[in-house]
Every structure is written in C-alpha cells, then in structure tokens.
Design an enzyme around this catalytic site. Structure first.
Site, mmCIF file in Angstrom:
data_model
loop_
_atom_site.group_PDB
_atom_site.id
_atom_site.type_symbol
_atom_site.label_atom_id
_atom_site.label_comp_id
_atom_site.label_asym_id
_atom_site.label_seq_id
_atom_site.Cartn_x
_atom_site.Cartn_y
_atom_site.Cartn_z
ATOM 1 N N LYS A 196 6.389 9.970 7.783
ATOM 2 C CA LYS A 196 5.359 10.234 6.763
ATOM 3 C C LYS A 196 4.140 10.890 7.411
ATOM 4 C CE LYS A 196 2.288 6.804 8.073
ATOM 5 N NZ LYS A 196 1.053 7.149 8.763
ATOM 6 N N ASP A 211 2.580 -0.212 6.197
ATOM 7 C CA ASP A 211 3.210 1.031 5.738
ATOM 8 C C ASP A 211 4.657 0.827 5.284
ATOM 9 O OD1 ASP A 211 0.911 2.368 6.465
ATOM 10 O OD2 ASP A 211 1.728 3.214 8.315
HETATM 11 P P1 ATP Z 1 1.823 3.816 12.004
HETATM 12 O O1 ATP Z 1 1.479 5.216 11.611
HETATM 13 O O2 ATP Z 1 2.560 3.050 10.938
HETATM 14 O O3 ATP Z 1 0.726 3.061 12.642
HETATM 15 P P2 ATP Z 1 3.074 4.896 14.283
HETATM 16 O O4 ATP Z 1 3.910 6.035 13.823
HETATM 17 O O5 ATP Z 1 1.733 5.246 14.858
HETATM 18 O O6 ATP Z 1 2.936 3.892 13.124
HETATM 19 P P3 ATP Z 1 5.381 3.682 15.513
HETATM 20 O O7 ATP Z 1 6.184 4.881 15.891
HETATM 21 O O8 ATP Z 1 5.823 2.913 14.342
HETATM 22 O O9 ATP Z 1 3.839 4.080 15.356
HETATM 23 O O10 ATP Z 1 5.292 2.755 16.830
HETATM 24 C C1 ATP Z 1 4.268 1.839 17.044
HETATM 25 C C2 ATP Z 1 4.733 0.844 18.129
HETATM 26 O O11 ATP Z 1 5.759 0.037 17.575
HETATM 27 C C3 ATP Z 1 5.300 1.503 19.373
HETATM 28 O O12 ATP Z 1 4.439 1.245 20.435
HETATM 29 C C4 ATP Z 1 6.668 0.883 19.585
HETATM 30 O O13 ATP Z 1 6.794 0.302 20.861
HETATM 31 C C5 ATP Z 1 6.790 -0.218 18.532
HETATM 32 N N1 ATP Z 1 8.059 -0.189 17.778
HETATM 33 C C6 ATP Z 1 8.699 -1.270 17.314
HETATM 34 N N2 ATP Z 1 9.810 -0.940 16.644
HETATM 35 C C7 ATP Z 1 9.873 0.398 16.639
HETATM 36 C C8 ATP Z 1 10.786 1.344 16.077
HETATM 37 N N3 ATP Z 1 11.870 0.946 15.395
HETATM 38 N N4 ATP Z 1 10.533 2.647 16.250
HETATM 39 C C9 ATP Z 1 9.415 3.055 16.936
HETATM 40 N N5 ATP Z 1 8.544 2.210 17.503
HETATM 41 C C10 ATP Z 1 8.744 0.898 17.353
#
Ligand code: ATP
Length: 294
Positions: free
Chosen positions: A12, A137
């Site tokens: 997203k 989210d």
């Molecule tokens: P948001 O925008 O919802 O804050 P994001 O895109 O910034 O999320 P994610 O890619 O969801 O961040 O990852 C955040 C943290 O979650 C990472 O540091 C990772 O170690 C952990 N994590 C746990 N499960 C997952 C997963 N299935 N995929 C990616 N990261 C994950």
C-alpha cells in the site's frame, strides 16, 4: 493429501496521512487514505498436522514467532478453537520496513488464506477485530483498494476508487521504524476537533485530484532526520514527477507520472543512482478482491 493455497499480498501507499493528536492510550489519532498498488508478495499457505511455521528466504524478514504472518495464524487458531497447523512460505518482493505495509499485508493475507484452508466460520466483526489487534494497517488489507482509515488507521471504509497508472516507488535502501517516525513528530498542528475528511482530500477538491495534492504529516520530521529521503523526492520531481511524497512512515517515496516514457526514464535513473525502484499502478477494491487468490 495436503492442501495448499497461494495468495497475493499487495503493498500500500498512503495518499494522505493526517496526524491529529496523541491519544490517552499512547496511539496517535489518524486520518489516512490508503491505496493498494500492484507490487505484491506471494504467500503459499499449506495445511499441516504440526505447529505454525513461517519461512522467508529474505534475511530481513523474521522466520520466528515475531513474524506478523505467524502471529496472525496463532491468533486465528485461538479464535477458531482449532488445533490445525500451517506452513506459510513468503516470497518477498515488498521492501521491508519501508512504509509499504508489507508485514501488515502478509498478516491479512494469512488470515484470509487460513479461513479458507481451515474452513473457519467467522463474522466480519470478529475477523476485523483480530486484524486490528495484529496492527493498525492490517484491517485495511482485508478490504484493499482506496479506503479511508480513522482511529489509529484500523477503522476502514471504502472510498470512491482512485486509478493511477504511472506510479514509481523509490526506496533509498534504509529502514525507518514507524515508532521513530512518530517520535520525531515534534509538533502536532491539529486540534482535537477531528474532522473525518482528511485535509488533503478537501484541498484536492475530490478524490480524483488527490494524487497531485496528497500530503503526509510525518514527512517533515522524517525528512529532517533522513536528508536522503528528501533527495529522492527532489530527484523524482526533477525527473518529471507531477507529485512526489513519502509513503507512511517512510523511507519509500512515490512519484506520480503522466506517461510511460517519463516513468521509464525515472525508473532507470533511480536504479542507476543505487536506489530500489519499481513502477506500479493502483489496484482498486474490485481488482483486489478478484485477484488475491489468483
Ligand atoms: P507499516 O507501513 O505498516 O509501518 P512497513 O512497511 O514500514 O510497515 P514492514 O515491512 O511491515 O514495515 O516491516 C516492519 C518490521 O516488521 C520489520 O522490521 C520486520 O522485521 C518485521 N516483520 C514481521 N513480519 C514481517 C513480514 N511478514 N514481512 C515483513 N516484515 C515483517
């Protein structure tokens, strides 16, 4: 016979992110407009006799109980009172900790896949409650498309859909934690009289104008702490983007382009500069619901 389901787990962006005020429970009260885009991970979920297992070849993604897909499976198993097991294989394409919601999307995809695989009957209310307890989210990814998020982002409703064919995602290659982004937000400019309609949407005069008038309240503070994100934004604008903005808590920036020639050029320039860059388009709610299990 083992049964297995493949599910697409879309990324997203946030067209708008208005941070209103810090609530008594410590969360910030938000108004955001979420949008699913065509970049996606693929999850293969297989029913097993054993425990919940997660596997992902990407070393930045945990393969233990801290993985959001693992947590989703455990919560669903508990809510449904089943003792069935599952193995969740994640093919990761969405950059990690990048403001693109990868982990949250994986959690929602796991819930949807396991409901089918384990043949669980849950009310929507129960499903959304489990999703919200996994992360702010996660409920959005049960819906997809263009949607309004209120509260801490977990109360979602579909909006008129935005269609945008030339979006470029650029990530400078470092992670920004969501916690860090909110902590660096030094001043909250809004009052507690929280309008439901995000400010950028009002300024855009309707949903179709939003891609060029989007705004993210976290951007100023995160850009001040990470000048390289500001540099990515500046470059996208100089390469012809009509609008460029950080998604969520960063560090990914999206650029809105007019045509395929301009976006192709910008994508190759961004890659030549050493950034991760990927052309995407919006995925509306109808396409989202029709394609996640394809
Ligand atoms: P948001 O925008 O919802 O804050 P994001 O895109 O910034 O999320 P994610 O890619 O969801 O961040 O990852 C955040 C943290 O979650 C990472 O540091 C990772 O170690 C952990 N994590 C746990 N499960 C997952 C997963 N299935 N995929 C990616 N990261 C994950």
């Amino acid at each position: 016979m083992t049964s297995s389901i493949e599910i697409q787990s879309y990324a997203k962006i946030n067209w708008t992110l208005d941070v209103l005020f810090k609530r008594e429970d410590g969360y910030h009260e938000l108004r955001t407009i979420y949008q699913t885009v065509s970049l996606h991970d693929t999850l293969t979920v297989t029913e097993t006799e054993g425990p919940i297992q997660v596997h992902c070849a990407d070393p930045r993604v945990p393969s233990d109980e801290t993985n959001l897909a693992f947590k989703a499976a455990v919560m669903l198993r508990k809510a449904a009172g089943t003792i069935r097991g599952a193995r969740i294989e994640i093919e990761k394409r969405i950059p990690v900790a990048a403001g693109l919601g990868g982990g949250s999307s994986n959690a929602a995809a796991t819930l949807l896949a396991l409901i089918k695989l384990w043949q669980i009957e849950l009310t929507d209310q129960e499903l959304f409650r489990i999703a919200a307890s996994l992360g702010s989210d996660v409920p959005f990814f049960l819906l997809g498309g263009t949607a309004l998020g209120v509260g801490r982002g977990e109360e979602v409703s579909p909006l008129e859909q935005i269609h945008c064919h030339h979006l470029l995602l650029v990530n400078p290659g470092f992670a920004v934690s969501t916690r860090e982004a909110y902590e660096s937000l030094s001043r909250l400019t809004r009052s507690e009289a929280a309008p439901i309609i995000p400010f950028a949407l009002m300024a855009a005069n309707g949903i179709s104008g939003l891609p060029l008038a989007a705004r993210n309240d976290l951007e100023e503070a995160v850009l001040a702490a990470h000048p390289e994100i500001a540099e990515v934004k500046r470059r996208l604008l100089s390469l012809g983007a009509r609008h460029a903005q950080m998604s969520g808590s960063g560090a990914t920036v999206f650029g809105v382009f007019d045509n395929s020639q301009a976006i192709e050029h910008a994508e190759s320039e961004a890659r030549a500069a050493g950034y991760w860059a990927q052309q995407v388009r919006t995925v509306d709610v109808r396409e989202y619901q029709a394609t996640i299990f394809q």
